[in-house]
Scaffold this active site. Structure first.
Site, PDB file in Angstrom:
ATOM      1  N   ASP A 234       6.334  74.927 113.754  1.00  0.00           N
ATOM      2  CA  ASP A 234       6.420  76.273 112.869  1.00  0.00           C
ATOM      3  C   ASP A 234       6.337  75.866 111.412  1.00  0.00           C
ATOM      4  OD1 ASP A 234       7.562  79.190 112.336  1.00  0.00           O
ATOM      5  OD2 ASP A 234       8.975  77.826 111.384  1.00  0.00           O
ATOM      6  N   GLU A 286       1.022  59.005 123.515  1.00  0.00           N
ATOM      7  CA  GLU A 286       1.732  57.956 124.417  1.00  0.00           C
ATOM      8  C   GLU A 286       1.992  58.658 125.507  1.00  0.00           C
ATOM      9  OE1 GLU A 286       5.296  56.380 122.649  1.00  0.00           O
ATOM     10  OE2 GLU A 286       4.279  55.854 120.516  1.00  0.00           O
TER      11      GLU A 286
END
Length: 577
Positions: A234, A286
């Site tokens: 956002d 990751e």
């Protein structure tokens, strides 16, 4: 009513299907996010299973098979975190908890499990620019006072003037009024001001403080560990502000205005924001399964937006210039070409969108033939009302055109039903803080956030068994329910499902784009993608199509009885002979 086609004799002769030089070449990568179709769920308005009139996570899980059957790759969930709900959940009080209004963490886990079963990813809407003033971090900042480490998590400043009675600068809130609110210190004295680019209940974080970045790394990992497929970010352009906090003479939202280009706005697009997202990209990488980041980066011009999607930052960024272009063939051609050029330059997909929870739905925008009589984000009962039939015809045509473009696409819940806004919503029922902060001068966004219609007959059209919803639906939705459209092969729902199936089968998201050479009329726009021709008629006269087979049309009446003339406000996907 839609504009009546002129006589067939007025249609231009068929053009040879000649193409300009490609403006975009097919992708050599098959990452899912380069070709994705992502469906936005606004949880409070999706499906209520508890009878409290508000949608919830179990409601999303319950109806997920219906959404997956459209052929979407992922769901983006608007905020469902713990919140006082002063801005529909974009005021977060705990980023690692589900608001009881929507369910529990267990309900989120169930949703992810069902999504995995259906081959759909779940994207979480993260809100890093600001939190709720009820967040524990802000409570500590108020309690510990000026100069404390707790207060450095936010943007506090002393006021100006002899007694500090004036805000630190002239910045304005997006929701109206000053972007600064003065606090009362623990000893009862008038204190510092804190910055809030949105509502006063939403204090902005201080992203110059490394502790804020550490806090959000913890939050991201919390949801990634629970199976989130990534994040919609956002207000991604607003995190870092000019440290000097200078006055600004441009518009409050940083949009360009004479003498004040977006690039100079001190509250948006500062270079340091990119360091934040490089760190976030590393975190996502990751994890397995290609977890993604999509930026709500409202930046100008489109070429600057490409900075958010460089190979070590975001995967996608919403294309707001495309959304706001309107019903204009040459303007659309221009922004699509510029978008493809800009995003290709950094190796990223262009991402297209026509509606979301912050703008009037495109079925309403395209049917609004007269300007509103009052300013605001939506139409109200005092405004000229949209032409529903014209708006739906153009919305379907625009959607089919968009889904033929290479890159990613975002859909907003209910647009596959042809929903427009509730444009006659009584003012006392409005809940958007914009309406209250501007004393009704701006209507806000409630009209595009109305609960979905599932089945006819029920007082809430199947949204809630309780018979009431947090905000009412318009009477015109009775015939637009999902159940009714499932039975109608000419419905908007069928058009979306068929188009998305063809898009996937023909791999259009990873395709190329070459514009059709002069169609003979500037109101007709066409391009080729993967051997398919996509032609949209934005004019008032019929258009003679090239020879070929129509694979998909925006409506049952898009093409005349001869199969050769494309009617106004219509789009076709054509396989040339």
């Amino acid at each position: 009513m839609p504009q009546t086609p002129e006589l067939a004799e007025s249609a231009p002769p068929a053009q040879h299907h000649r193409l300009e030089s490609p403006v975009h070449h097919a992708s050599t990568h098959d990452d899912w996010w380069r070709r994705s179709v992502i469906y936005q769920v606004y949880p409070r308005s999706f499906r209520d299973t508890t009878g409290n009139g508000v949608g919830d996570l179990p409601g999303i899980t319950l109806e997920l098979p219906k959404i997956a059957s459209l052929g979407v790759d992922a769901l983006w969930l608007s905020p469902f975190f713990a919140s006082p709900q002063r801005d529909a959940g974009y005021d977060v009080s705990d980023y690692c908890a589900v608001d009881p209004l929507f369910g529990t963490l267990g309900d989120f886990d169930d949703l992810v499990a069902e999504a995995n079963r259906l081959g759909v990813k779940i994207l979480v809407d993260i809100v890093p620019n600001h939190c709720s003033n009820e967040h524990l971090l802000f409570a500590r900042a108020l309690a510990q006072g000026p100069g404390s480490a707790a207060r450095e998590m936010f943007i506090f400043r002393d006021g100006r003037g002899e007694r500090g009675d004036l805000p630190p600068n002239n910045w304005q809130s997006h929701f109206g009024g000053s972007a600064w609110t003065r606090v009362t210190e623990a000893d009862g004295s008038p204190g510092q001001y804190y910055l809030h680019l949105f509502d006063s209940s939403q204090p902005d974080f201080n992203w110059d403080n490394p502790a804020v970045g550490d806090e959000f790394e913890h939050i991201l990992r919390f949801w990634l560990d629970r199976g989130a497929g990534g994040f919609r970010v956002d207000v991604a352009h607003a995190l870092v502000k000019d440290a000097a906090l200078p006055d600004w003479g441009g518009t409050p939202d940083g949009s360009p205005s004479p003498g004040f280009p977006f690039s100079d706005a001190p509250m948006f697009g500062r270079p340091g924001v990119h360091d934040v997202f490089r760190r976030w990209r590393g975190i996502c990488e990751e994890y397995d399964g290609e977890r993604v980041l999509c930026a709500e980066a409202n930046v100008h011009p489109i070429e600057a937006m490409a900075d958010w999607v460089r190979s070590d930052e975001m995967h996608q960024s919403f294309n707001f210039p495309f959304l706001h272009t309107g019903w204009d063939a040459q303007a659309l051609k221009g922004i699509i070409t510029r978008s493809l050029n800009a995003f290709d330059a950094v190796g990223a997909p262009s991402t297209w969108v026509l509606s979301n929870h912050d703008v009037a739905r495109h079925a309403t925008r395209f049917g609004t033939v007269a300007p509103a009589t009052r300013p605001g984000d939506g139409l109200g009962p005092e405004d000229p009302q949209p032409d529903l039939e014209l708006g739906l015809a153009r919305a379907r045509a625009a959607t089919l055109f968009m889904l033929g473009l290479p890159g990613g696409a975002y859909l907003y819940q209910g647009e596959e039903l042809g929903l427009g806004d509730h444009t006659e919503l009584p003012h006392p029922l409005r809940q958007d803080p914009t309406y209250a902060r501007t004393n009704g001068e701006r209507l806000g966004r409630d009209g595009c956030r109305v609960p979905l219609p599932w089945t006819p007959g029920n007082p809430t059209l199947g949204f809630s068994d309780a018979g009431e919803a947090w905000i009412p639906q318009p009477a015109t939705w009775q015939h637009l329910t999902r159940e009714a459209q499932e039975l109608d092969p000419d419905s908007t729902l069928w058009m979306y499902r068929n188009a998305l199936g063809l898009r996937r089968a023909r791999n259009l998201g990873l395709g190329d784009l070459s514009w059709l050479v002069d169609t003979g009329t500037p109101e007709v726009l066409g391009f080729a993608n993967g051997g398919l021709l996509v032609i949209m008629n934005l004019g008032n006269a019929q258009f003679t199509l090239p020879e070929g087979t129509v694979l998909q049309a925006s409506s049952a009446t898009a093409v005349d009885a001869t199969g050769r003339l494309l009617n106004p406000d219509s789009t076709v996907w054509l396989l040339p002979a």
